[in-house]
Structure formats: structure tokens, C-alpha cells
Design an enzyme around this catalytic site. Structure first.
Site, PDB file in Angstrom:
ATOM      1  N   ARG A  87    -131.683-107.540 -35.057  1.00 13.92           N
ATOM      2  CA  ARG A  87    -132.256-106.394 -34.344  1.00 13.92           C
ATOM      3  C   ARG A  87    -132.334-105.146 -35.208  1.00 13.92           C
ATOM      4  NH1 ARG A  87    -128.286-106.434 -29.312  1.00 13.92           N
ATOM      5  NH2 ARG A  87    -126.921-106.852 -31.082  1.00 13.92           N
ATOM      6  N   ASP A  96    -135.345-109.006 -31.394  1.00 11.96           N
ATOM      7  CA  ASP A  96    -134.262-109.432 -30.514  1.00 11.96           C
ATOM      8  C   ASP A  96    -134.586-110.850 -30.074  1.00 11.96           C
ATOM      9  OD1 ASP A  96    -132.432-109.944 -28.528  1.00 11.96           O
ATOM     10  OD2 ASP A  96    -132.618-107.987 -27.571  1.00 11.96           O
ATOM     11  N   SER A 101    -121.610-122.701 -32.840  1.00 14.89           N
ATOM     12  CA  SER A 101    -120.877-122.648 -31.578  1.00 14.89           C
ATOM     13  C   SER A 101    -119.528-121.999 -31.867  1.00 14.89           C
ATOM     14  CB  SER A 101    -120.713-124.060 -30.995  1.00 14.89           C
ATOM     15  OG  SER A 101    -120.021-124.021 -29.762  1.00 14.89           O
ATOM     16  N   TYR A 114    -117.772-116.597 -22.648  1.00 16.48           N
ATOM     17  CA  TYR A 114    -118.051-116.992 -24.037  1.00 16.48           C
ATOM     18  C   TYR A 114    -118.083-118.513 -24.180  1.00 16.48           C
ATOM     19  CZ  TYR A 114    -117.442-117.258 -29.130  1.00 16.48           C
ATOM     20  OH  TYR A 114    -117.584-117.543 -30.470  1.00 16.48           O
ATOM     21  N   LYS A 117    -121.148-121.159 -25.296  1.00 18.31           N
ATOM     22  CA  LYS A 117    -120.998-121.986 -26.495  1.00 18.31           C
ATOM     23  C   LYS A 117    -120.995-123.480 -26.160  1.00 18.31           C
ATOM     24  CE  LYS A 117    -120.835-118.781 -29.669  1.00 18.31           C
ATOM     25  NZ  LYS A 117    -121.890-118.693 -30.710  1.00 18.31           N
TER      26      LYS A 117
END
Length: 282
Positions: A10, A39, A121, A135, A139
Site C-alpha cells: 500500500r 491494497d 500462513s 488471526y 490463517k
């Protein structure tokens, strides 16, 4: 290694700094380093970006390797994790960002019948840990998509690698530590902290050797082996190791989870004692 490199992120300012760093490491003056500000979690023009990258590269470069390593971490108790954190910060960035970029590249690799695609991951993408509900969810999703994609692209000579790094010494990790629950800190610290350079070298080596699962360190090796029952493998030796160690590693995983439970209970007792002390002092 002499490759032309395109990096997408970004912040143009950070892209420029990364570009300068990469140029300081190149092998020859003909290498091209391209940057694009986008993005990837919401950008719908990534295919156009890829086409532009091919045009600007020296001689129209072939995309040999795609490494999806954009990601972020939110670490907090489930009820303290907002829906924005679940969706915008975790799913959109950690999962859909990788999917968006991979969809832009896969048709080109299929046409050439060659390529390597890597997804980053986490060890928390193999085992759910206290504080990582958002999170870990994102993942785990990466792993599921990568397994399905491997079945689709294998006949096109495209290999898939999923990297499962442990805690890695990056600015993102430092930011995460500011609000990480004490339970998560105590559970995670046993696996140690690895340098970004070591993790990157191991990941790249495993990508080029077409390994589906990539990790670093003994804890990572044990966890990947314990969770390997439905994972692809391109090595019969690796398969035999997994077959003959699966039973003992299941027991080791059980012991590890019991240790996690003990850690969480101890933290709860410590918090209760601290609360009582505070009340007495008041």
C-alpha cells in the site's frame, strides 16, 4: 539469484525504501525491480497491474514465483475482538489479499505450464492458540484454499507452498506485542523468536524445492508433521517420516495442549491474586 522482482504494497514510501534495499543486493545491473502501490485486499485491478508489470519488466518477464506475504495480526480475547478486526483486518488482508493476487497470476502460469505459488500462513494456522481466534481463523483459511488449489494446478506443473513461520522478529510482531494477552505470550515463548531473514531463506528454499509445507525450527517441524495427514508431499522419505512419527507426535500434541491449559489456568490464578491485592490496598 538474478531475478526481476515486482513488489506490491500500500505505502509508496515503504515500497521505495524496499526497492532501494533490493537494488543494493542485486547480482547484475540488468535486473529490474518494480513497485506498485495497491491494497490487495480490495483492489479489483490486480490483473491489469500484472500486465503492466510484464510490460515494464526487462523483455516482458515471465512470472515464475508468486509469494503472498501480505498480512497482519490481531491478538485479543474472542469477546474483545471486534467484527471489524475479524473481517477487515484479518479475513480481507490475510486471506482474500492472497486469493486476489493469486487469481491474477494463476491464468498466466497455467498458460506457460510452469510456476511456484507460496502462501504465508503461520504456526497459528495449524493450531488455534489463546487470543488468536481471528488471526488463526484467517490463517487456517489460507491453508484450506492452498490445498484445494494444489489439486487444480498440479497438472500444469505449478507447485504450491504454504509457509508456517513461528514468531518472527518483524515490525508487525513488535506491534502485536503491545496488546498481546499474557496467556498468549507465555504459550508462544517456548517456540522462540526467529529472524525475518532466516524465515525468508527457508521459505524460498522450500518453494524452489516444491515442498508443500514450509517451516523453521524444531517446534515448527513437529507441528507440521503432526498435522500432515491430508497434506500433499513430493518426497517419499518425508512421507515415511510422517507415517512412522504420527502416533508419537499425536501424544506430544496432547501433552502440549495440556501445558497450554495449565498456563492459562495459572494466568487466571495470578490475575485473581493480583485483583485481591489491589482490593486490599484500596
Amino acid at each position: 539469484m538474478g531475478a526481476n522482482i515486482t513488489i506490491v504494497a500500500r505505502s509508496q514510501e515503504r515500497l521505495d525504501a524496499a526497492k532501494d534495499k533490493i537494488y543494493s543486493e542485486i547480482k547484475n545491473s540488468e535486473q529490474r525491480i518494480l513497485t506498485f502501490s495497491a491494497d490487495i485486499s480490495i483492489d479489483n485491478n490486480l490483473k491489469d497491474l500484472i500486465i503492466e508489470a510484464k510490460k515494464k519488466g526487462a523483455g516482458g518477464p515471465k512470472i515464475t514465483v508468486l509469494i503472498n506475504c501480505a498480512g497482519a495480526s490481531v491478538c485479543s480475547c474472542f469477546e474483545d475482538t471486534s467484527m471489524e478486526d475479524f473481517k477487515e483486518k484479518m479475513l480481507n488482508v490475510n486471506f482474500l489479499g492472497s486469493i486476489n493476487m493469486t487469481q491474477a497470476v494463476v491464468p498466466l502460469m497455467k498458460k506457460r505450464k510452469h510456476g511456484h505459488i507460496a502462501f504465508v500462513s503461520s504456526l497459528a494456522g495449524l493450531i488455534g492458540i489463546y487470543g488468536y481466534s481471528a488471526y488463526s481463523g484467517s490463517k487456517f483459511a489460507v491453508l484450506g484454499a492452498a490445498q484445494a488449489l494444489q489439486m487444480e494446478v498440479k497438472t500444469y506443473n505449478i507447485s504450491i507452498t504454504v509457509s508456517f513461520p513461528p514468531d518472527t522478529d518483524t515490525p508487525g510482531f513488535a506491534e502485536e506485542m503491545k496488546n498481546k494477552p499474557i496467556e498468549t505470550i507465555r504459550i508462544s515463548e517456548s517456540a522462540g523468536l526467529y529472524s525475518a531473514e532466516d524465515v525468508a531463506k527457508q521459505t524460498l528454499n522450500d518453494i524452489l524445492n516444491k515442498k508443500f509445507m514450509s517451516t523453521i525450527g524444531f517446534d515448527g517441524l513437529m507441528l507440521c508433521t503432526a498435522c500432515s495427514a491430508t497434506m500433499p508431499t513430493n518426497s517419499y522419505f518425508e512421507l515415511l517420516v510422517q507415517i512412522f512419527t504420527m502416533g508419537i507426535l499425536r501424544l506430544a500434541s496432547f501433552v502440549y495442549l495440556k501445558q497450554c491449559d495449565h498456563t492459562i489456568k495459572k494466568c487466571a490464578r495470578d490475575k485473581e491474586m493480583e485483583s485481591k491485592k489491589t482490593l486490599q490496598n484500596e
